[in-house]
Design an enzyme around this catalytic site. Sequence first.
Site, PDB file in Angstrom:
ATOM      1  N   LEU A   1      10.735 -10.501 -28.583  1.00 50.77           N
ATOM      2  CA  LEU A   1      10.101  -9.587 -29.401  1.00 50.77           C
ATOM      3  C   LEU A   1       9.309 -10.167 -30.493  1.00 50.77           C
ATOM      4  CD1 LEU A   1      13.009  -6.978 -29.881  1.00 50.77           C
ATOM      5  CD2 LEU A   1      10.718  -6.550 -28.310  1.00 50.77           C
ATOM      6  N   ASP A   2       8.109  -9.697 -30.719  1.00 54.42           N
ATOM      7  CA  ASP A   2       7.099 -10.141 -31.633  1.00 54.42           C
ATOM      8  C   ASP A   2       7.727  -9.943 -33.119  1.00 54.42           C
ATOM      9  OD1 ASP A   2       5.252 -11.015 -30.124  1.00 54.42           O
ATOM     10  OD2 ASP A   2       4.273  -9.135 -30.054  1.00 54.42           O
ATOM     11  N   PRO A   3       7.542 -10.640 -34.304  1.00 57.29           N
ATOM     12  CA  PRO A   3       8.210 -10.565 -35.398  1.00 57.29           C
ATOM     13  C   PRO A   3       8.202  -8.880 -35.799  1.00 57.29           C
ATOM     14  CG  PRO A   3       6.831 -12.485 -35.292  1.00 57.29           C
ATOM     15  CD  PRO A   3       6.377 -11.686 -34.042  1.00 57.29           C
ATOM     16  N   MET A   4       6.967  -8.139 -35.574  1.00 61.19           N
ATOM     17  CA  MET A   4       6.760  -6.923 -36.044  1.00 61.19           C
ATOM     18  C   MET A   4       7.552  -5.862 -35.511  1.00 61.19           C
ATOM     19  SD  MET A   4       3.161  -5.451 -34.704  1.00 61.19           S
ATOM     20  CE  MET A   4       3.512  -3.760 -35.648  1.00 61.19           C
ATOM     21  N   ALA A   5       8.082  -6.265 -34.225  1.00 63.00           N
ATOM     22  CA  ALA A   5       8.803  -5.375 -33.489  1.00 63.00           C
ATOM     23  C   ALA A   5      10.442  -5.403 -33.766  1.00 63.00           C
ATOM     24  CB  ALA A   5       9.069  -5.812 -32.030  1.00 63.00           C
TER      25      ALA A   5
END
Length: 304
Positions: free
Chosen positions: A37-41
């Site tokens: 998962l991307d950091p913002m997710a």
Amino acid sequence: MTGILIMDKPAGFTSFDVVAVMRGVCRERKIGHTGTLDPMATGVLPLLLGTATRALPFLPDTDKEYEAGFRLGLATDTQDSTGKTIAESSVRASRAQLESVLPRFRGDILQTPPMYSAVSVNGQRLYDLARRGIEVERKKRPITIFRLELLEFDEATQSGRLSVSCSKGTYIRTLCADIGEALGTYGVMTSLRRTRAAGYSLSDAVTLEQAKALAAEGRIAERVLPVESLFTSYPAVTVSAAQAVRFSNGGALDLSRTSLRSAQLSDGSRFRVLSPENVFLGLGEVRDKNLAVLRLFPREGGTK
């Protein structure tokens, strides 16, 4: 500690950050995860603890579910709100117009991977090229959008939220950008929450804070799920005591001597193999009229 721990990943953390923290929390050095998962997710991030990491190469492809925030009229280099703005549009869309373009993104479609992604082109990661200001041609890839629904949309701010169920390899931020393009404008993803992955949902997950609290009380094992839970999409076959011993020692089983004898099975079919006591032994794969060992998963404390 062996098994599956479902984390609710917080924003600002990479998937590897969560793994690093949980190594200390669980006092388990060997931890893997089933999907980045991307950091913002935020949201569902299954962790594989101990010998459960042996399951990674054999995980069945399952759909994933997300809730994604988006904004129309803006484009960034990363296709999400963390990137640098590269274009803006004064074109405004109504809810009816937005609803009208969604059907073209449902079902089997082709999607171009974003430059800021881990996809490799000629041996180089796209995100490495993107960070150097290099953009290369990317081949469209087939994906499937099983469900795409508009949960909310504010025409004044041109912002809304989508519910998406999709196949592995789908980029939700690219979906937001493509929807914007279909409306004659731009689109960026402003938030992302994964609500389901690998067959697990948010109801199975714990936050980092909850995990730390449980570990402090010596109760973290209560939230660890069995390895078998990863493979519930594969049918189960129960074998005899003698067959369980043979299978556990790496021996293939003659299908004609199992409960699968009358089934029409093609090579490559996979099964969960259970002992007479209903203990999960591992995965079997049909090969030339035999059920061969694909991977054994001994219970904690086993020797294999």
